[in-house]
Design an enzyme around this catalytic site. Structure first.
Site, PDB file in Angstrom:
ATOM      1  N   ARG A 108       0.927  -1.227  -0.020  1.00 52.38           N
ATOM      2  CA  ARG A 108       0.152  -0.103  -0.051  1.00 52.38           C
ATOM      3  C   ARG A 108       0.732   1.090   0.143  1.00 52.38           C
ATOM      4  O   ARG A 108       1.815   1.400   0.845  1.00 52.38           O
ATOM      5  CB  ARG A 108      -0.927   0.026   1.283  1.00 52.38           C
ATOM      6  CG  ARG A 108      -1.800   1.200   1.284  1.00 52.38           C
ATOM      7  CD  ARG A 108      -2.609   1.205   2.640  1.00 52.38           C
ATOM      8  NE  ARG A 108      -3.375   2.528   2.799  1.00 52.38           N
ATOM      9  CZ  ARG A 108      -4.700   2.332   2.230  1.00 52.38           C
ATOM     10  NH1 ARG A 108      -5.292   1.475   1.657  1.00 52.38           N
ATOM     11  NH2 ARG A 108      -5.223   3.865   2.467  1.00 52.38           N
ATOM     12  N   HIS A 135      -7.010   1.166  -6.681  1.00 55.33           N
ATOM     13  CA  HIS A 135      -7.414   0.486  -5.383  1.00 55.33           C
ATOM     14  C   HIS A 135      -8.362  -0.769  -5.657  1.00 55.33           C
ATOM     15  O   HIS A 135      -9.656  -0.667  -5.427  1.00 55.33           O
ATOM     16  CB  HIS A 135      -8.240   1.382  -4.622  1.00 55.33           C
ATOM     17  CG  HIS A 135      -8.296   1.159  -3.111  1.00 55.33           C
ATOM     18  ND1 HIS A 135      -7.843   0.072  -2.479  1.00 55.33           N
ATOM     19  CD2 HIS A 135      -8.810   2.032  -1.936  1.00 55.33           C
ATOM     20  CE1 HIS A 135      -7.782   0.042  -1.023  1.00 55.33           C
ATOM     21  NE2 HIS A 135      -8.477   1.137  -0.801  1.00 55.33           N
ATOM     22  N   GLN A 138     -10.634  -2.264  -3.047  1.00 59.19           N
ATOM     23  CA  GLN A 138     -11.930  -1.776  -2.469  1.00 59.19           C
ATOM     24  C   GLN A 138     -12.887  -2.012  -3.383  1.00 59.19           C
ATOM     25  O   GLN A 138     -13.914  -1.917  -3.083  1.00 59.19           O
ATOM     26  CB  GLN A 138     -11.428  -0.265  -2.472  1.00 59.19           C
ATOM     27  CG  GLN A 138     -12.592   0.692  -2.128  1.00 59.19           C
ATOM     28  CD  GLN A 138     -12.921   0.612  -0.699  1.00 59.19           C
ATOM     29  OE1 GLN A 138     -12.129   0.538   0.390  1.00 59.19           O
ATOM     30  NE2 GLN A 138     -14.349   0.375  -0.299  1.00 59.19           N
ATOM     31  N   ASP A 233     -15.637  10.253  -2.218  1.00 56.89           N
ATOM     32  CA  ASP A 233     -14.147  10.026  -1.610  1.00 56.89           C
ATOM     33  C   ASP A 233     -13.818  11.460  -1.135  1.00 56.89           C
ATOM     34  O   ASP A 233     -14.225  12.262  -1.530  1.00 56.89           O
ATOM     35  CB  ASP A 233     -13.197   9.770  -2.820  1.00 56.89           C
ATOM     36  CG  ASP A 233     -11.752   8.996  -1.783  1.00 56.89           C
ATOM     37  OD1 ASP A 233     -11.956   8.929  -0.812  1.00 56.89           O
ATOM     38  OD2 ASP A 233     -10.902   8.773  -2.702  1.00 56.89           O
ATOM     39  N   CYS A 274     -15.266   4.671   0.361  1.00 54.94           N
ATOM     40  CA  CYS A 274     -14.106   3.999   0.727  1.00 54.94           C
ATOM     41  C   CYS A 274     -13.793   4.232   2.278  1.00 54.94           C
ATOM     42  O   CYS A 274     -12.942   3.410   2.845  1.00 54.94           O
ATOM     43  CB  CYS A 274     -13.133   4.274  -0.170  1.00 54.94           C
ATOM     44  SG  CYS A 274     -12.628   5.716  -0.579  1.00 54.94           S
ATOM     45  N   ARG A 318     -14.465  -5.248   3.100  1.00 49.03           N
ATOM     46  CA  ARG A 318     -12.868  -5.355   2.954  1.00 49.03           C
ATOM     47  C   ARG A 318     -12.500  -6.554   3.129  1.00 49.03           C
ATOM     48  O   ARG A 318     -11.334  -7.328   2.468  1.00 49.03           O
ATOM     49  CB  ARG A 318     -12.273  -3.981   3.525  1.00 49.03           C
ATOM     50  CG  ARG A 318     -12.497  -2.995   2.847  1.00 49.03           C
ATOM     51  CD  ARG A 318     -12.365  -2.583   1.455  1.00 49.03           C
ATOM     52  NE  ARG A 318     -10.829  -2.924   1.030  1.00 49.03           N
ATOM     53  CZ  ARG A 318      -9.866  -2.016   1.430  1.00 49.03           C
ATOM     54  NH1 ARG A 318     -10.087  -0.920   2.119  1.00 49.03           N
ATOM     55  NH2 ARG A 318      -8.646  -2.558   1.123  1.00 49.03           N
TER      56      ARG A 318
END
Length: 331
Positions: A108, A135, A138, A233, A274, A318
């Site tokens: 990450r 991502h 996600q 986001d 997210c 997740r």
């Protein structure tokens, strides 16, 4: 045709066929049901996994650690202060060393090239926990959540991403929608629409030709009509405070409000995010910026806490989708 993902890295959804993505989603549904039933797994027993974090996270780290533990794996966590990667040791050398110790590597951080090089040189599956342009874990969680709350098949679902349409979540959604034949709308300022990388648009439009997906970009509120999912986001991360005045001015018209929900003409529309989210003023950053006259909320608290919001189901998912990725590739 049977799907076999053993030994594959998970760097972007563009690397997978719709059938392979479907397989991971079905596996995630199954693993979630088993966990809810109290059935302990052992499909990762004896496996060792390393998590490389150059960017901090709550959900990604916890999801990988709990998912690995659930299936019997051991986890080592390394942040940027705990590794010599890229400082006293080259990325290639680090990848080769970690590949000798571990059965899988999660990364990450910032540059997509880093996760690609780790996959190239480590010899073991590498999983993308987030980069500046993608991502994918996600998106799997988001799709799982959609399937739990919307009765339509994915290829009949319309997702509207509101805000900065050239950030990593918007790109990741374009990749996912293109692959699964979904309808994606990027709803944001013309200035940011013009800033979307041409390479990204070319890639998703090529895929859409094969899957029947629809990829649209618009600054007009009319694009909200018929949306099944509204997605947002944050507008500014820590360290980007100097950009906040301009960002707030640019993105405020795209804040998700109750009026935005109403504009979909869909009483069953769901809101996804997210996380983390600025939806109230209970964080230091939101309070500080509000004191300076800047409302950095990308969604109102009324929407975030409404019946339409499925963000905490999404956050839990997740773990289940990341578990599916690990089991599918190294189990």
């Amino acid at each position: 045709m049977a799907v076999n993902l053993k030994g594959r890295s998970f760097l972007t959804l563009l690397d997978f066929t719709p059938e392979e993505i479907r397989y991971m989603l079905d596996l995630a549904h199954d693993l979630k049901a088993k966990k809810r039933a109290g059935i302990c797994g052992n499909m990762l027993k004896g496996k060792n996994i390393v998590l490389l974090f150059e960017k901090t996270s709550t959900r990604t780290r916890c999801a990988f650690e709990v998912a690995a533990h659930d299936e019997g794996a051991h986890v080592t966590f390394l942040d940027s202060g705990s590794s010599q990667m890229g400082k006293k040791e080259s990325l290639e050398d680090t990848a080769k060393v970690l590949g000798r110790f571990f059965d899988g590597i999660e990364y990450r951080g910032f540059d997509q090239e880093v996760v690609e090089k780790l996959a190239q040189h480590s010899g073991v599956p590498v999983w993308n926990g987030l980069t500046d342009v993608d991502h994918p874990t996600q998106i799997l969680a988001d799709m799982l959540t959609i399937e739990e709350h919307i009765s339509k098949p994915l290829n009949k679902v319309k997702v509207v991403f509101c805000g900065d349409v050239r950030n990593n979540m918007a790109y990741a959604w374009m990749y996912g929608c293109a692959k699964m034949g979904m309808h994606f709308v990027g709803f944001g300022p013309d200035k940011l629409i013009k800033g979307i990388e041409k390479k990204v648009l070319n890639e998703v439009n090529e895929v859409a030709k094969e899957t029947g997906a629809v990829i649209e970009l618009s600054s007009k509120p009319g694009c909200l009509a018929g949306a099944d999912v509204l997605y947002s986001d944050i507008w500014a991360s820590m360290g980007e405070e100097d950009q906040i005045p301009e960002r707030v001015k640019l993105l405020t018209p795209f804040r998700i409000t109750e009026e935005t929900l109403a504009a979909t003409n869909n009483p069953d529309v769901i809101f996804l995010h997210c996380l983390p989210s600025f939806h109230d003023f209970e964080t230091t950053m939101a309070k500080t910026q509000m004191d300076l006259g800047y409302d950095i909320r990308e969604v109102t608290d009324e929407v975030f806490r409404s019946k339409h919001s499925k963000v905490f189901d999404e956050a839990e998912n997740r773990m289940h989708t990341i578990k599916a990725v690990m089991v599918a590739t190294i189990g």
